[in-house]
Design a protein around this motif. Structure first.
Motif, PDB file in Angstrom:
ATOM      1  N   UNK A   1       0.853  -1.197   0.000  1.00 21.23           N
ATOM      2  CA  UNK A   1       0.000   0.000   0.000  1.00 21.23           C
ATOM      3  C   UNK A   1       0.889   1.248   0.000  1.00 21.23           C
ATOM      4  N   UNK A   2       0.999   1.888  -1.151  1.00 21.99           N
ATOM      5  CA  UNK A   2       1.882   3.043  -1.259  1.00 21.99           C
ATOM      6  C   UNK A   2       1.097   4.334  -1.204  1.00 21.99           C
ATOM      7  N   UNK A   3       1.799   5.457  -1.470  1.00 22.80           N
ATOM      8  CA  UNK A   3       1.137   6.763  -1.443  1.00 22.80           C
ATOM      9  C   UNK A   3       0.004   6.848  -2.465  1.00 22.80           C
ATOM     10  N   UNK A   4       0.105   6.010  -3.536  1.00 18.84           N
ATOM     11  CA  UNK A   4      -0.970   6.057  -4.548  1.00 18.84           C
ATOM     12  C   UNK A   4      -2.298   5.562  -3.982  1.00 18.84           C
ATOM     13  N   UNK A   5      -2.242   4.771  -2.904  1.00 24.25           N
ATOM     14  CA  UNK A   5      -3.498   4.310  -2.297  1.00 24.25           C
ATOM     15  C   UNK A   5      -4.269   5.497  -1.727  1.00 24.25           C
ATOM     16  N   UNK A   6      -3.565   6.400  -1.069  1.00 20.16           N
ATOM     17  CA  UNK A   6      -4.220   7.588  -0.507  1.00 20.16           C
ATOM     18  C   UNK A   6      -4.792   8.453  -1.636  1.00 20.16           C
TER      19      UNK A   6
ATOM     20  N   UNK B   1      -8.361  -2.288 -12.260  1.00 19.52           N
ATOM     21  CA  UNK B   1      -7.216  -1.609 -11.660  1.00 19.52           C
ATOM     22  C   UNK B   1      -7.552  -0.315 -10.934  1.00 19.52           C
ATOM     23  N   UNK B   2      -8.835   0.053 -10.916  1.00 23.97           N
ATOM     24  CA  UNK B   2      -9.243   1.280 -10.221  1.00 23.97           C
ATOM     25  C   UNK B   2      -9.857   0.914  -8.869  1.00 23.97           C
ATOM     26  N   UNK B   3      -9.605   1.779  -7.871  1.00 22.75           N
ATOM     27  CA  UNK B   3     -10.256   1.607  -6.573  1.00 22.75           C
ATOM     28  C   UNK B   3     -11.697   2.104  -6.699  1.00 22.75           C
TER      29      UNK B   3
ATOM     30  N   UNK C   1      -9.636  18.950   1.612  1.00 22.85           N
ATOM     31  CA  UNK C   1      -9.989  18.405   2.933  1.00 22.85           C
ATOM     32  C   UNK C   1     -10.261  16.907   2.836  1.00 22.85           C
ATOM     33  N   UNK C   2     -10.941  16.524   1.763  1.00 27.26           N
ATOM     34  CA  UNK C   2     -11.265  15.100   1.590  1.00 27.26           C
ATOM     35  C   UNK C   2      -9.975  14.314   1.356  1.00 27.26           C
ATOM     36  N   UNK C   3      -9.088  14.865   0.538  1.00 24.91           N
ATOM     37  CA  UNK C   3      -7.814  14.167   0.267  1.00 24.91           C
ATOM     38  C   UNK C   3      -6.954  14.078   1.530  1.00 24.91           C
TER      39      UNK C   3
ATOM     40  N   UNK D   1      -8.647   9.196  -2.141  1.00 27.66           N
ATOM     41  CA  UNK D   1      -9.099  10.592  -2.200  1.00 27.66           C
ATOM     42  C   UNK D   1      -9.982  10.834  -3.415  1.00 27.66           C
ATOM     43  N   UNK D   2      -9.619  10.237  -4.541  1.00 25.65           N
ATOM     44  CA  UNK D   2     -10.408  10.386  -5.775  1.00 25.65           C
ATOM     45  C   UNK D   2     -11.780   9.736  -5.611  1.00 25.65           C
ATOM     46  N   UNK D   3     -11.794   8.512  -5.084  1.00 27.59           N
ATOM     47  CA  UNK D   3     -13.062   7.804  -4.861  1.00 27.59           C
ATOM     48  C   UNK D   3     -13.935   8.565  -3.862  1.00 27.59           C
TER      49      UNK D   3
END
Ligand SMILES: CC(C)(COP(=O)(O)OP(=O)(O)OC[C@H]1O[C@@H](n2cnc3c(N)ncnc32)[C@H](O)[C@@H]1OP(=O)(O)O)[C@@H](O)C(=O)NCCC(=O)NCCS
Length: 161
Positions: A1-6, A59-61, A33-35, A10-12
């Motif tokens: 779980x890297x920084x891309x998970x956050x 491949x998308x959350x 704020x959400x991110x 945040x996008x979702x």
């Protein structure tokens, strides 16, 4: 779980919030704020304070839910289920139920005795959780401020395992 998970979370979370989802923010909350909340949530997972369950599509959350164990002896037999969300384009296909079922199965497997969660009033969420077998055990009137003139009740649910 890297920084891309956050970043993915945040996008979702932003998409869910903009569509009126009840996951801690008003629909027009600043994306920053959400991110920031997504980064904090992932940090809590990394630190072992919470567990994350995800749904992936191409491949998308596209779905997530968190389990937060009780932090001390008196509450260690239970956990909170927080931030259940499915991407707005993919809701209504059974994926939210699948995520919730996965958390419940895991909680049962690790020996927890009960789960708790809260749901925003003025939505159909209390009906959703009741349908999934959860019992409403309390209601905090006007506990959530969604807008200047928009106070909502907070519905508390429990599931005994
Ligand atoms: C709540 C949420 C996770 C449900 O996920 P979903 O994938 O849309 O729901 P499902 O397709 O798995 O639905 C499962 C069942 O619950 C019902 N249901 C789904 N959403 C419902 C709702 N808002 N109110 C009442 N019933 C609902 C479905 O009709 C379905 O019933 P069935 O099994 O008889 O067919 C999703 O709508 C969501 O992400 N909402 C925005 C975020 C949010 O508000 N989260 C709540 C945090 S407390």
């Amino acid at each position: 779980m890297g920084p891309q998970t956050a970043t993915s979370l945040g996008t979702l979370w932003t998409a869910v919030t903009r569509a009126g989802g009840a996951v801690g923010f008003a629909p027009d909350a600043p994306e920053a704020d959400i991110r920031a909340a997504a980064e904090q949530a992932i940090e809590d997972v990394r630190a072992g304070r919470e567990q994350l369950f995800v749904l992936d599509a191409d491949g998308e959350l596209v779905g997530a839910v968190f389990l937060r164990r009780g932090p001390k002896a008196t509450v260690r037999h239970r956990a909170d289920v927080v931030r259940l969300m499915v991407h707005p384009d993919l809701q209504g296909r059974g994926w939210g139920k699948a995520l919730l079922d996965a958390v419940v199965a895991h909680a049962t497997a690790i020996g927890l005795e009960q789960l708790l969660l809260s749901a925003r009033g003025g939505t159909t969420l209390p009906d959703f959780y009741a349908k999934q077998g959860w019992r409403q055990v309390g209601l905090f009137p006007d506990a959530l401020r969604i807008g200047p003139d928009d106070l909502r009740d907070e519905h508390w649910f429990q599931l005994r395992l």
